[in-house]
Structures are given as C-alpha cells and as structure tokens.
Design a protein around this motif. Structure first.
Motif, PDB file in Angstrom:
ATOM      1  N   PRO A 162      50.322  25.896  27.013  1.00 26.73           N
ATOM      2  CA  PRO A 162      50.771  26.855  25.997  1.00 26.73           C
ATOM      3  C   PRO A 162      50.357  26.431  24.599  1.00 26.73           C
ATOM      4  O   PRO A 162      50.149  25.252  24.331  1.00 26.73           O
ATOM      5  CB  PRO A 162      52.297  26.837  26.157  1.00 26.73           C
ATOM      6  N   GLN A 163      50.262  27.407  23.711  1.00 19.65           N
ATOM      7  CA  GLN A 163      50.012  27.119  22.298  1.00 19.65           C
ATOM      8  C   GLN A 163      51.263  26.538  21.642  1.00 19.65           C
ATOM      9  O   GLN A 163      51.165  25.845  20.633  1.00 19.65           O
ATOM     10  CB  GLN A 163      49.614  28.406  21.560  1.00 19.65           C
ATOM     11  N   TRP A 164      52.404  26.810  22.245  1.00 23.63           N
ATOM     12  CA  TRP A 164      53.700  26.393  21.699  1.00 23.63           C
ATOM     13  C   TRP A 164      54.717  26.531  22.810  1.00 23.63           C
ATOM     14  O   TRP A 164      54.563  27.385  23.700  1.00 23.63           O
ATOM     15  CB  TRP A 164      54.072  27.290  20.527  1.00 23.63           C
ATOM     16  N   TYR A 165      55.737  25.697  22.804  1.00 24.09           N
ATOM     17  CA  TYR A 165      56.841  25.898  23.752  1.00 24.09           C
ATOM     18  C   TYR A 165      58.152  25.473  23.114  1.00 24.09           C
ATOM     19  O   TYR A 165      58.168  24.711  22.145  1.00 24.09           O
ATOM     20  CB  TYR A 165      56.599  25.148  25.068  1.00 24.09           C
ATOM     21  N   TRP A 166      59.234  25.997  23.645  1.00 22.92           N
ATOM     22  CA  TRP A 166      60.559  25.716  23.129  1.00 22.92           C
ATOM     23  C   TRP A 166      61.417  25.000  24.159  1.00 22.92           C
ATOM     24  O   TRP A 166      61.520  25.439  25.315  1.00 22.92           O
ATOM     25  CB  TRP A 166      61.288  27.009  22.756  1.00 22.92           C
ATOM     26  N   VAL A 167      61.995  23.880  23.749  1.00 24.54           N
ATOM     27  CA  VAL A 167      63.041  23.190  24.501  1.00 24.54           C
ATOM     28  C   VAL A 167      64.104  22.792  23.495  1.00 24.54           C
ATOM     29  O   VAL A 167      63.816  21.997  22.597  1.00 24.54           O
ATOM     30  CB  VAL A 167      62.509  21.940  25.244  1.00 24.54           C
ATOM     31  N   PRO A 168      65.311  23.349  23.536  1.00 26.82           N
ATOM     32  CA  PRO A 168      65.793  24.293  24.539  1.00 26.82           C
ATOM     33  C   PRO A 168      65.194  25.687  24.360  1.00 26.82           C
ATOM     34  O   PRO A 168      64.563  25.971  23.344  1.00 26.82           O
ATOM     35  CB  PRO A 168      67.308  24.324  24.269  1.00 26.82           C
TER      36      PRO A 168
ATOM     37  N   PRO B 129      62.662  28.928  32.326  1.00 30.36           N
ATOM     38  CA  PRO B 129      64.010  28.896  32.902  1.00 30.36           C
ATOM     39  C   PRO B 129      64.956  28.265  31.881  1.00 30.36           C
ATOM     40  O   PRO B 129      65.215  28.866  30.833  1.00 30.36           O
ATOM     41  CB  PRO B 129      63.828  28.062  34.165  1.00 30.36           C
ATOM     42  N   LYS B 130      65.428  27.066  32.103  1.00 22.92           N
ATOM     43  CA  LYS B 130      66.209  26.327  31.120  1.00 22.92           C
ATOM     44  C   LYS B 130      65.236  25.431  30.373  1.00 22.92           C
ATOM     45  O   LYS B 130      64.891  24.342  30.801  1.00 22.92           O
ATOM     46  CB  LYS B 130      67.298  25.496  31.803  1.00 22.92           C
ATOM     47  N   GLY B 131      64.767  25.906  29.217  1.00 24.78           N
ATOM     48  CA  GLY B 131      63.671  25.241  28.520  1.00 24.78           C
ATOM     49  C   GLY B 131      62.336  25.774  28.993  1.00 24.78           C
ATOM     50  O   GLY B 131      62.213  26.378  30.054  1.00 24.78           O
ATOM     51  N   GLY B 132      61.312  25.552  28.181  1.00 22.12           N
ATOM     52  CA  GLY B 132      59.964  25.919  28.605  1.00 22.12           C
ATOM     53  C   GLY B 132      59.546  27.328  28.277  1.00 22.12           C
ATOM     54  O   GLY B 132      58.592  27.835  28.873  1.00 22.12           O
ATOM     55  N   ASP B 133      60.212  28.017  27.325  1.00 24.28           N
ATOM     56  CA  ASP B 133      59.648  29.265  26.811  1.00 24.28           C
ATOM     57  C   ASP B 133      58.281  28.951  26.204  1.00 24.28           C
ATOM     58  O   ASP B 133      58.100  27.917  25.560  1.00 24.28           O
ATOM     59  CB  ASP B 133      60.542  29.861  25.714  1.00 24.28           C
ATOM     60  N   GLU B 134      57.326  29.863  26.373  1.00 27.96           N
ATOM     61  CA  GLU B 134      55.950  29.571  25.978  1.00 27.96           C
ATOM     62  C   GLU B 134      55.346  30.674  25.123  1.00 27.96           C
ATOM     63  O   GLU B 134      55.698  31.850  25.260  1.00 27.96           O
ATOM     64  CB  GLU B 134      55.060  29.412  27.216  1.00 27.96           C
ATOM     65  N   ILE B 135      54.392  30.274  24.267  1.00 21.78           N
ATOM     66  CA  ILE B 135      53.461  31.210  23.635  1.00 21.78           C
ATOM     67  C   ILE B 135      52.071  30.890  24.184  1.00 21.78           C
ATOM     68  O   ILE B 135      51.659  29.729  24.232  1.00 21.78           O
ATOM     69  CB  ILE B 135      53.479  31.082  22.111  1.00 21.78           C
ATOM     70  N   ASN B 136      51.363  31.947  24.603  1.00 17.78           N
ATOM     71  CA  ASN B 136      50.045  31.775  25.198  1.00 17.78           C
ATOM     72  C   ASN B 136      49.039  32.754  24.604  1.00 17.78           C
ATOM     73  O   ASN B 136      49.410  33.857  24.190  1.00 17.78           O
ATOM     74  CB  ASN B 136      50.096  32.010  26.714  1.00 17.78           C
ATOM     75  N   ILE B 137      47.778  32.352  24.574  1.00 16.79           N
ATOM     76  CA  ILE B 137      46.669  33.271  24.320  1.00 16.79           C
ATOM     77  C   ILE B 137      46.100  33.637  25.679  1.00 16.79           C
ATOM     78  O   ILE B 137      45.761  32.759  26.479  1.00 16.79           O
ATOM     79  CB  ILE B 137      45.590  32.631  23.434  1.00 16.79           C
ATOM     80  N   ILE B 138      45.996  34.925  25.955  1.00 17.33           N
ATOM     81  CA  ILE B 138      45.604  35.372  27.287  1.00 17.33           C
ATOM     82  C   ILE B 138      44.086  35.341  27.437  1.00 17.33           C
ATOM     83  O   ILE B 138      43.360  36.040  26.707  1.00 17.33           O
ATOM     84  CB  ILE B 138      46.162  36.777  27.566  1.00 17.33           C
ATOM     85  N   ARG B 139      43.635  34.508  28.372  1.00 14.89           N
ATOM     86  CA  ARG B 139      42.210  34.367  28.666  1.00 14.89           C
ATOM     87  C   ARG B 139      41.879  35.040  29.992  1.00 14.89           C
ATOM     88  O   ARG B 139      42.663  35.004  30.933  1.00 14.89           O
ATOM     89  CB  ARG B 139      41.823  32.884  28.745  1.00 14.89           C
ATOM     90  N   LYS B 140      40.720  35.610  30.053  1.00  9.89           N
ATOM     91  CA  LYS B 140      40.265  36.343  31.232  1.00  9.89           C
ATOM     92  C   LYS B 140      40.244  35.444  32.465  1.00  9.89           C
ATOM     93  O   LYS B 140      39.588  34.402  32.485  1.00  9.89           O
ATOM     94  CB  LYS B 140      38.870  36.896  30.958  1.00  9.89           C
ATOM     95  N   GLY B 141      41.010  35.825  33.484  1.00 14.37           N
ATOM     96  CA  GLY B 141      41.022  35.104  34.757  1.00 14.37           C
ATOM     97  C   GLY B 141      41.800  33.808  34.741  1.00 14.37           C
ATOM     98  O   GLY B 141      41.796  33.079  35.742  1.00 14.37           O
ATOM     99  N   ALA B 142      42.488  33.487  33.658  1.00 12.99           N
ATOM    100  CA  ALA B 142      43.151  32.178  33.533  1.00 12.99           C
ATOM    101  C   ALA B 142      44.478  32.139  34.289  1.00 12.99           C
ATOM    102  O   ALA B 142      45.167  33.149  34.443  1.00 12.99           O
ATOM    103  CB  ALA B 142      43.362  31.838  32.065  1.00 12.99           C
ATOM    104  N   ASN B 143      44.828  30.914  34.725  1.00 11.51           N
ATOM    105  CA  ASN B 143      46.081  30.645  35.427  1.00 11.51           C
ATOM    106  C   ASN B 143      46.997  29.888  34.473  1.00 11.51           C
ATOM    107  O   ASN B 143      46.676  28.783  34.022  1.00 11.51           O
ATOM    108  CB  ASN B 143      45.803  29.812  36.677  1.00 11.51           C
TER     109      ASN B 143
END
Length: 373
Positions: free
Chosen positions: A285-291, A242-256
């Motif tokens: 996340p592997q990385w996140y952005w604020v802002p 939303p306002k802050g919290g953009d994420e980079i993720n590695i997608i794991r099977k069945g992960a939340n």
C-alpha cells in the motif's frame, strides 16, 4: 508505503461549526475553515454526484435517490429504482454521472442487487437516464457473482477515468479465504468496463481462461473510497482492513493487492490470520492505518478555495468521525493531518462542481467546508 499515527490539529468552537486551522508549511499565510450544514433528512448518504454546479444527486443507503438543489433537499424522490436488498451494509450505494451527462443525462448507480446467480445479493450497477425525477432507459451493465446471503463488504464505489472507462469496486463479501484471490469470482476486485457495460479489449484478464474479463485488479478486502488522480489519471482507492491494516492503493492493471495473504491487520478478536505483510508479486500500500480508521469516501483537492489543502487527498473516517488530509509527493503519501474531529461518521467526502468540499455523514447531515470569515 508509509504510516503515521497523526496529530489532531487545534480546533475552536465557533457557533454551530468547528474552525479548522491547517498547519503552516512555511509557504505563506494559512487559512481557517469551518463546516456548515447543507441539509439533514438523509439517513446514510452513501453516494454524491453533481448534475450541475447547484444540483447534487445523493443516494440514501436505505433505497432512496434524492436531489439537493441550491442547498435545499427536495421533497420529491427519484422513482424507478430496481429491487435491491437494503440489509446489513447493502442497499443503494454509490452514484456517478456520465462524463457527458450534460448531453446525454446518463447516470450510474451501484446497489446490492439480486441479478446475479444464487441466493442473496451482490454488487450490481445500472445505467439510466435521469429525466425530471424519473429513471428511464435502464440497463444493468454489471452484476457481480456469485450472490451470497452475507450482509457485508459490497465495496461499491464508482469512478470514471480520463479515457471514459468506469471502475467499480467490489468487496470480498465476507468470504476472504475464497473470493479475493480467485479470478473466476467478482468479489474482492476492482473492475473496469465501458459505459455501456461492455469489456475493454485491453483488460488484463480478457484472454485468460476461467478469469472474469471485467477484473482490473484483485486481492482487495472492501474498497469504499475511489478517486482519479487529477494529474496522472491513476485510480486511487482505499479499503477497510480488519482490525488494523486499512490501506490506500494506486490501482495497477492486473495487480494483486494481497488480501488476505498479506495484511497489516489482525482478526477482530486480536488473533493473527497471516504472518506476512509483504510477498513477492503482491502490491504494497501507499499508506496504511494501525489502528483502523474505517475509511469511507475520498477526494483529491484541486480547488483554489483551499490553498492549504490543494494537491492533498481528503479521506473520511467512519470509526473516529473526522477527516484526514494526506500530503502527497508524486505517488507517495508523506504524512497525514486530522481535520474536524467529531464532524460525524463520515460516509463520503467529495469536491463538488462548485469547488467546495462536501462531507456526508451518517445521520448528522451533509456539510460544506467553507473558509472562516
């Protein structure tokens, strides 16, 4: 997990393009790059894929599928697209070619489709043959549900993995408190299907009652970047916070992935919707952005054309109109470097079949990044 505010690199104006001087890592000489206009004429170039080394297929969000051949945008448009809802963030979205395109001429495209249950639209995917400028032998292989009249968060990136499975990102469709954490709803998920739309037998929720079998991971907000790691084969994504919290993720099977239970962002008003940035059973996340940078599009650099960026991830920013190069060490993101300030609102960035990086921007055109002379 890591975060870095980033440092803008020195740029100098050279004619109609900016020259980009990467930082010297101490491992030899460094190369300058600039971007050159390939074509204008596409309003919002959402998806890009290569039919061969000289031919790019581009989706325009307003509902047009266009072809760029030898650097020229052809006047003739691809016909046969299904009915779609080109409103808000919806329209014609991503496009990808089949891993065996040279033999079967199959392409895949996502769009805000009307096929699902209920009023409104949701993320749909069609497989079709592209013959000359016509789509033939079409079949809807994925339709997210339920539909909604809301106009945001379709997600909608398409990526194949090394085994030939097709991954589809679906945003939460503006209903964060219900969709992302419920396994009986398609929104806020990464889905994995076979190329014909059937479900892989080893998908994580195939045998679970009241869970949609195409779901591969869940708890996502609005993933608008997705790419396969060229070495490990893992699927990487980024998503809008939303306002802050953009994420980079590695997608794991069945992960939340936690949305909206955990987040590094706040409401657009500045108020808080959660106090949690981590919780047991939810991925970090592997990385996140604020802002927030409002990321859109991502690609791994494997080309020898860019020795200083090889092995990095390049991400586009809608909000700040630049590219971000992310330094990796294994599956960890170490740092970021900002490239080409003011290139335009980056909708997509891809390494093409010719080895060059292409940057698609809203309204400003599609650019190719080349070594400076």
């Amino acid at each position: 997990m890591a975060r870095l505010l980033g440092i803008i690199c020195c740029v100098v104006l050279t004619g109609s393009a900016y020259a980009q001087q990467p930082k010297n890592s101490g491992s030899g000489s460094i190369q300058s790059y600039e971007y050159q206009l390939v074509t204008e004429g596409i309003d919002i170039p959402w998806g890009m894929t290569w039919l061969d080394k000289k031919t790019i297929l581009v989706s325009d969000r307003k509902g047009e599928l266009r072809i760029i051949s030898n650097g020229v945008l052809l006047n003739e448009k691809v016909t046969g697209l299904p009915e779609l809802r080109a409103e808000g963030q919806g329209g014609l979205l991503d496009v990808a070619v089949d891993p065996n395109y040279a033999q079967n001429n199959l392409i895949y495209f996502s769009y805000s489709g009307l096929e699902g249950e209920g009023q409104g639209a949701h993320t749909s995917v069609v497989r079709a043959k592209l013959q000359d400028f016509k789509l033939t032998e079409q079949s809807v292989i994925f339709e997210a549900g339920p539909n909604t009249t809301k106009g945001q968060h379709y997600g909608s990136r398409l990526t194949f993995d090394k085994q030939g499975y097709l991954y589809i990102s679906s945003g939460d469709r503006g209903n964060r408190d219900v969709n992302p954490q419920r396994l009986d709803r398609d929104a806020g998920k990464i889905h994995r299907i076979n190329g014909d739309g059937s479900i892989p037998k080893d998908n994580p929720f195939v045998a679970q009652k009241d869970a949609n079998p195409s779901i591969f991971s869940y708890g996502h907000r609005n993933p608008q970047g997705m790419a396969m790691h060229p070495v490990t084969g893992d699927i990487w994504t980024h998503e809008h916070g939303p306002k802050g919290g953009d994420e980079i993720n590695i997608i794991r099977k069945g992960a939340n992935y936690g949305w909206p239970v955990i987040s590094f962002g706040v409401n657009y008003s500045g108020s808080s919707f959660t106090e949690l940035t981590a919780k047991e059973g939810m991925e970090q996340p592997q990385w996140y952005w604020v802002p927030s940078i409002a990321p859109s599009g991502m690609t791994f650099v494997t080309s020898d054309i860019y020795p200083d960026w090889k092995g990095k991830i390049i991400v586009g920013s809608l909000k700040f109109a630049y590219l971000v190069a992310l330094e990796l060490e294994g599956d960890k993101v170490l740092s970021q470097e900002i490239l080409f300030p003011d290139i335009g609102r980056v909708r997509n960035v891809k390494q093409g079949a010719d080895g060059y990086l292409y940057v698609a921007t809203d309204g400003a055109g599609i650019f190719k990044i080349v070594p400076s002379k």
